[in-house]
Design an enzyme around this catalytic site. Structure first.
Site, PDB file in Angstrom:
ATOM      1  N   LYS A 165       0.719  -1.387   0.100  1.00  0.00           N
ATOM      2  CA  LYS A 165       0.137   0.055  -0.152  1.00  0.00           C
ATOM      3  C   LYS A 165       0.886   1.208  -0.069  1.00  0.00           C
ATOM      4  O   LYS A 165       1.852   1.107   0.420  1.00  0.00           O
ATOM      5  CB  LYS A 165      -0.989  -0.155   1.346  1.00  0.00           C
ATOM      6  N   ASP A 205      -7.014   4.518  -4.607  1.00  0.00           N
ATOM      7  CA  ASP A 205      -7.560   4.461  -3.300  1.00  0.00           C
ATOM      8  C   ASP A 205      -8.299   5.789  -3.087  1.00  0.00           C
ATOM      9  O   ASP A 205      -8.646   6.419  -4.091  1.00  0.00           O
ATOM     10  CB  ASP A 205      -6.688   3.909  -2.272  1.00  0.00           C
TER      11      ASP A 205
HETATM   12  P1  NDP Z   1     -12.678   8.160  -2.995  1.00  0.00           P
HETATM   13  O1  NDP Z   1     -11.778   9.081  -2.836  1.00  0.00           O
HETATM   14  O2  NDP Z   1     -13.267   7.857  -4.514  1.00  0.00           O
HETATM   15  O3  NDP Z   1     -14.015   8.462  -2.133  1.00  0.00           O
HETATM   16  C1  NDP Z   1     -14.033   8.565  -0.764  1.00  0.00           C
HETATM   17  C2  NDP Z   1     -15.117   8.705  -0.048  1.00  0.00           C
HETATM   18  O4  NDP Z   1     -15.215   8.626   1.372  1.00  0.00           O
HETATM   19  C3  NDP Z   1     -15.600  10.158  -0.357  1.00  0.00           C
HETATM   20  O5  NDP Z   1     -17.024  10.332  -0.460  1.00  0.00           O
HETATM   21  C4  NDP Z   1     -15.350  10.838   0.975  1.00  0.00           C
HETATM   22  O6  NDP Z   1     -15.548  12.183   1.322  1.00  0.00           O
HETATM   23  C5  NDP Z   1     -15.311   9.887   1.973  1.00  0.00           C
HETATM   24  N1  NDP Z   1     -14.267  10.112   2.898  1.00  0.00           N
HETATM   25  C6  NDP Z   1     -13.287  10.206   2.830  1.00  0.00           C
HETATM   26  N2  NDP Z   1     -12.379  10.299   4.217  1.00  0.00           N
HETATM   27  C7  NDP Z   1     -13.498  10.445   4.982  1.00  0.00           C
HETATM   28  C8  NDP Z   1     -13.446  10.754   6.524  1.00  0.00           C
HETATM   29  N3  NDP Z   1     -12.240  10.876   6.947  1.00  0.00           N
HETATM   30  N4  NDP Z   1     -14.681  10.835   7.104  1.00  0.00           N
HETATM   31  C9  NDP Z   1     -15.754  10.641   6.072  1.00  0.00           C
HETATM   32  N5  NDP Z   1     -15.784  10.425   4.917  1.00  0.00           N
HETATM   33  C10 NDP Z   1     -14.657  10.318   4.224  1.00  0.00           C
HETATM   34  O7  NDP Z   1     -12.377   6.748  -2.465  1.00  0.00           O
HETATM   35  P2  NDP Z   1     -12.722   5.172  -2.628  1.00  0.00           P
HETATM   36  O8  NDP Z   1     -14.088   5.365  -3.061  1.00  0.00           O
HETATM   37  O9  NDP Z   1     -11.648   4.658  -3.739  1.00  0.00           O
HETATM   38  O10 NDP Z   1     -12.324   4.482  -1.465  1.00  0.00           O
HETATM   39  C11 NDP Z   1     -13.214   4.416  -0.143  1.00  0.00           C
HETATM   40  C12 NDP Z   1     -13.030   3.305   0.581  1.00  0.00           C
HETATM   41  O11 NDP Z   1     -12.899   2.246  -0.060  1.00  0.00           O
HETATM   42  C13 NDP Z   1     -11.593   3.487   1.116  1.00  0.00           C
HETATM   43  O12 NDP Z   1     -11.485   2.786   2.602  1.00  0.00           O
HETATM   44  C14 NDP Z   1     -10.628   2.510   0.354  1.00  0.00           C
HETATM   45  O13 NDP Z   1      -9.532   2.071   1.091  1.00  0.00           O
HETATM   46  C15 NDP Z   1     -11.513   1.500   0.121  1.00  0.00           C
HETATM   47  N6  NDP Z   1     -11.268   0.629  -1.066  1.00  0.00           N
HETATM   48  C16 NDP Z   1     -11.056   1.318  -2.245  1.00  0.00           C
HETATM   49  C17 NDP Z   1     -11.080   0.525  -3.410  1.00  0.00           C
HETATM   50  C18 NDP Z   1     -11.111   0.964  -4.530  1.00  0.00           C
HETATM   51  O14 NDP Z   1     -10.994   0.099  -5.873  1.00  0.00           O
HETATM   52  N7  NDP Z   1     -10.860   2.169  -5.101  1.00  0.00           N
HETATM   53  C19 NDP Z   1     -10.714  -0.940  -3.325  1.00  0.00           C
HETATM   54  C20 NDP Z   1     -10.804  -1.542  -1.701  1.00  0.00           C
HETATM   55  C21 NDP Z   1     -11.219  -0.669  -0.878  1.00  0.00           C
HETATM   56  P3  NDP Z   1     -15.001  13.529   0.862  1.00  0.00           P
HETATM   57  O15 NDP Z   1     -15.060  13.761  -0.518  1.00  0.00           O
HETATM   58  O16 NDP Z   1     -15.651  14.555   1.760  1.00  0.00           O
HETATM   59  O17 NDP Z   1     -13.511  13.325   1.516  1.00  0.00           O
END
Ligand code: NDP
Length: 446
Positions: free
Chosen positions: A126, A166
């Site tokens: 990571k 991510d």
């Molecule tokens: P994105 O950046 O596309 O989206 C993240 C989302 O989560 C946004 O809506 C963001 O809101 C919100 N968010 C981020 N940080 C916080 C916080 N501290 N408190 C509340 N909301 C928060 O990321 P992904 O969708 O790619 O990833 C989301 C999750 O899924 C993560 O945990 C990631 O590790 C996991 N994941 C992702 C994969 C992938 O293929 N992308 C694969 C497996 C797991 P805001 O815009 O306000 O920050």
């Protein structure tokens, strides 16, 4: 003190101020206790647990870049190459101001077991940086990505370490990173996944984590409760890549998504959220979720991301970030009659919250199993890149569905053997560990 407890204590002592890493290790070690204690002498002699909790390599570097005012900025960056026992290191890059070494280590550690569960030959890693892409111009994001890759390219490669997206890293960032890799290395290869479709990306990769989460959830509901998404009220936290495509697939499978969020607040509509609008707002305009209510009069906006867990629902899909569900949120969800909580985000539930779901016979999908569809499809992208060909959307999606159902079957089998069909946490950790530990032992001192 037992071997498991000794190793946990060592992790806490040797990795101070890394609470998320401690939490991830504790969760896995607690699940493995039964396996380790059945053969403690052997594991201890091989120092298998010490090896598995210690990254093979940790890279820390600075990323200088120039902002739009001509000012030089400096960010901290990380790549943790945790475990290559079953294949090249594989895991995403996170760009968020909260990123530090402990967060990257927790994510890398989880990734080892997740990647093992996919059945594909990929190890765990990571990376990321405390750079915040929010509010930055495209040029600033490009400047950061190019500088980040200028250092990272020394350490990665299609057969060595293959990063992906991510939080904060989507198609735009992967494009800039890949472009810079090619300028320096003069090679087109599968060194990154989540690439654009015009330069070696896989169809269905963008949708894969969210879709995979719903395939897993639907199968788990069928086996554990004889139920499905049909006519269920669904809440999905977050509104990023994982959340958006989980919401689409949950809808396609017959559910109604009534709430989504971002880090500032929650949108809620009993009649269902307009997903095309959310997708356009977040993917194209890069706006805030609050803007949704201005154009959807039947919806409400609730301040604060946490308020989403107060909403009554049948299925909850946390898809935002780590530790977004604590024990109080878990109690509220159960009180409101939730039947399934499956994790799109990594470690969104505290250990106490996960245990509470299991004790209350909620269909619980632990992240390392339920969100493995993203990395599995990244594995399929690597496969297509090596073969120099591309599969259709349907081909990739069918493989993804098969992989997710297979992951559930493996997790369920182990949970069943351990005496509690609902203990998917133990099921996932033990099933993931078996392959990695065997691969480590067979290869000597890896
Ligand atoms: P994105 O950046 O596309 O989206 C993240 C989302 O989560 C946004 O809506 C963001 O809101 C919100 N968010 C981020 N940080 C916080 C916080 N501290 N408190 C509340 N909301 C928060 O990321 P992904 O969708 O790619 O990833 C989301 C999750 O899924 C993560 O945990 C990631 O590790 C996991 N994941 C992702 C994969 C992938 O293929 N992308 C694969 C497996 C797991 P805001 O815009 O306000 O920050």
């Amino acid at each position: 003190m037992s071997y498991v407890d000794e190793v946990y204590q060592m992790v806490v002592e040797k990795n101070p101020a890394q609470p998320e890493f401690h939490q991830a290790v504790k969760e896995v070690l607690e699940s493995l206790r039964v396996v380790i204690e059945a053969n403690e002498e052997k594991y201890k002699k091989d120092a298998l647990l010490e090896r598995i909790v210690t990254p093979e390599r940790q890279l820390l570097f600075r990323v200088p870049w120039v902002d739009d005012k001509g000012q030089v900025q400096v960010n901290n960056a990380y790549r943790v190459q945790f475990n290559s026992a079953i294949g090249p290191y594989k895991g995403g890059l996170r760009l968020h101001p909260s990123v530090n070494l402990g967060i990257i280590k927790f994510l890398g550690f989880e990734q080892i077991f997740k990647n093992s569960l996919t059945g594909l030959p990929i190890g765990g890693g990571k990376g990321g940086s405390d750079f915040d892409p929010k509010g930055k111009s495209d040029r600033e994001v490009m400047a950061f990505c190019q500088s980040f890759m200028t250092e990272l390219q020394r350490h990665i490669g299609a057969d060595t370490d293959v990063p992906a997206g991510d939080i904060g890293v989507g198609g735009r960032e992967i494009g800039y990173l890949y472009g810079q890799y090619k300028r320096i290395r003069n090679e087109s290869c599968g060194v990154l996944t989540g690439k654009g479709l015009t330069y070696g990306g896989s169809l269905a990769r963008k949708e894969a984590t969210g879709y995979g989460l719903c395939y897993f959830t639907n199968k788990a509901l069928e086996v554990l409760k004889g139920d499905s998404f049909k006519n269920k009220k669904v809440i999905v936290s977050g509104s990023g890549n994982v959340a958006i495509y989980a919401a689409y697939k949950a809808t396609e499978l017959g559910g109604l998504v009534i709430a989504m969020s971002d880090s500032n607040g929650v949108i809620y509509d009993e009649n269902g959220i307009d997903l095309d609008y959310v997708r356009e707002l977040k993917e194209v305009r890069r706006g805030r979720i609050k803007e949704y209510v201005a154009e959807h009069k039947s919806s409400k906006y609730l301040e604060g991301a946490k308020s989403i867990w107060q909403i009554k629902c049948d299925i909850a899909l946390p898809c935002a970030t780590q530790n977004e569900i604590d024990i109080n949120d878990a109690k509220q969800l159960v009180k409101n009659g939730v039947i399934a909580v499956c994790e799109g985000a990594n470690m969104p539930s505290s250990l106490e919250a996960s245990k509470y779901f299991i004790e209350n016979k909620v269909v619980y999908g632990p992240a390392k199993a339920a969100n493995a569809g993203g990395v599995a499809t990244s594995g399929l992208e690597m496969c297509q890149n090596s073969m120099r060909l591309g599969w259709t959307f349907e081909e990739v999606d069918n493989k993804l569905k098969g992989i997710m159902e297979n992951i559930f079957a493996n997790v369920y089998q182990v949970a069943h053997e351990c005496g509690n069909d609902f203990d998917t946490l133990k099921g996932a950790n033990i099933a993931g560990f078996k392959k990695v530990s065997q691969a480590m032992l067979e290869q000597g001192l890896i």
